[in-house]
Structures are given as structure tokens and as C-alpha cells.
Scaffold this motif. Structure first.
Motif, mmCIF file in Angstrom:
data_model
loop_
_atom_site.group_PDB
_atom_site.id
_atom_site.type_symbol
_atom_site.label_atom_id
_atom_site.label_comp_id
_atom_site.label_asym_id
_atom_site.label_seq_id
_atom_site.Cartn_x
_atom_site.Cartn_y
_atom_site.Cartn_z
ATOM 1 N N PRO A 173 0.199 2.262 -4.096
ATOM 2 C CA PRO A 173 -1.088 2.485 -3.405
ATOM 3 C C PRO A 173 -2.326 2.006 -4.170
ATOM 4 O O PRO A 173 -3.335 1.693 -3.548
ATOM 5 C CB PRO A 173 -1.134 3.998 -3.197
ATOM 6 N N SER A 181 -7.374 -0.614 -7.640
ATOM 7 C CA SER A 181 -8.643 -0.036 -7.193
ATOM 8 C C SER A 181 -9.465 0.481 -8.376
ATOM 9 O O SER A 181 -10.668 0.662 -8.259
ATOM 10 C CB SER A 181 -8.388 1.085 -6.190
ATOM 11 N N LYS A 231 0.823 -1.224 0.000
ATOM 12 C CA LYS A 231 0.000 0.000 0.000
ATOM 13 C C LYS A 231 0.852 1.267 0.000
ATOM 14 O O LYS A 231 0.447 2.276 -0.557
ATOM 15 C CB LYS A 231 -0.968 0.018 1.190
ATOM 16 N N SER A 259 -4.948 -3.305 -4.936
ATOM 17 C CA SER A 259 -5.970 -3.618 -3.936
ATOM 18 C C SER A 259 -6.083 -5.101 -3.605
ATOM 19 O O SER A 259 -6.396 -5.455 -2.482
ATOM 20 C CB SER A 259 -7.332 -3.072 -4.384
#
Length: 182
Positions: free
Chosen positions: A55, A84, A51, A58
Motif C-alpha cells: 500500500p 508515499s 496498492k 505510490s
């Protein structure tokens, strides 16, 4: 591209990746405690800090698996994540010994630098062809111990991140202590 192409790939991954996220986490925590392989230690660092490093990642879809059935001769992916935004994110790792000196070591470093980029570019192409996923739905990254690679991915649209060897070792010692106290 239709969402079905990525969905088909995700469904496939869930079938062939036998370990759960928690199983993989335990495996990597074991690697941190007993680091018998530098490449695995680098992968543990990436997985346990995903993360912070990438980032948008997911969900881990594949770890050390071929994206195309059991065709390992076509290449294995170090990590494949779902982002994401619903894209497929391919990450290749390479422990590059930046502390060794001499002409032979410089040559070896260059070979490793070239190889890791070549691997991720080839995997992106194979993903696109085999799974009918448009290239813009595939993101690629290289994660190494060589901070000199930062600029290298720009021209080929590859995200490049690294952790210096001394920071990796410092993290390993502290993470190991943290796990002991839990």
C-alpha cells in the motif's frame, strides 16, 4: 540523508524509464491475456494489484532496469517504487514452482528462494552506495509464489509477500474476462 539524494534518483528514473505508467499497464494487461512467461505473469499481478499488496507504493520509478546507468551487469531491479513517505522501495519477484515434487525440485526451490533474497540485498547495497541514499530510506521486498517465504525476510528487514500459483491463475482468468468486458 538529504531529500536531494532521493530527488536526484527520482529525476534520473524519469529520464531512463521511457514507458509511462499507462504503457506499462497496457503491457501487463497483454501479459495477462497471453501469459507466455510465468515470471511476467507474477509481475503483472504485482503491478496491477500494487496498492493491495504494498500500500505504501505510490509511483513506479523503474521496471526491469539497472539502478546504476546502463550497468546491467550490476543487477537489474524488477520494480522500484517511490513510497508515499518519499522512500525508495525495491521489489524483486520470483516465480517459484511450489507444485513440482521430488528432490531436484526441492533443491531448485531452495536455490530460487536464496537467490531472490540475495538479489534484493545486493541491490539495496548498490543503491545506497551509488546514489548516496541512506539505508533507512531504502525499503526492500520480495514477491513470490512461495507462501513458505513469509518468515524469511524478518531477520534481514525485507518485506515478504506471496500469491499461491492457483490464486494467480484464478486471478489471471478473471482479470482477462474483466478486461474483455471493458
Amino acid at each position: 540523508m538529504t531529500a536531494g539524494d532521493v530527488n536526484n534518483f527520482v529525476a534520473y528514473c524519469k529520464k531512463i524509464q521511457p514507458q509511462s505508467q499507462e504503457d506499462i499497464k497496457r503491457f501487463f494487461e497483454g501479459v495477462v491475456s497471453f501469459p507466455y512467461d510465468k515470471e511476467l505473469l507474477l509481475q503483472a499481478y504485482l503491478f496491477l494489484n500494487i496498492k493491495e499488496i504494498f500500500p505504501s507504493c505510490s509511483e513506479l520509478l523503474l521496471f526491469e532496469k539497472s539502478p546504476i546507468g546502463d550497468y546491467t551487469d550490476l543487477g537489474k531491479c524488477d520494480f522500484v517504487y517511490l513510497t508515499s513517505l518519499g522512500k525508495v522501495f525495491i521489489i524483486e519477484t520470483k516465480f517459484i514452482d511450489t507444485e513440482a515434487t521430488g528432490a531436484t525440485e526441492r533443491k531448485r526451490r531452495n536455490k530460487h528462494r536464496n537467490k531472490v533474497f540475495e538479489q534484493v540485498i545486493t541491490l539495496k547495497s548498490r543503491f545506497s552506495e551509488y546514489w548516496n541514499i541512506k539505508r533507512e530510506q531504502l525499503q526492500c521486498a520480495v514477491f513470490t509464489t512461495d507462501i513458505e517465504l513469509a518468515w524469511r525476510g524478518n531477520s534481514v528487514n525485507i518485506v515478504t509477500k506471496s500469491v499461491p500459483i492457483d490464486k494467480l491463475e484464478y486471478w489471471r482468468i478473471n482479470y482477462k474476462e474483466k478486461v474483455k468486458t471493458i
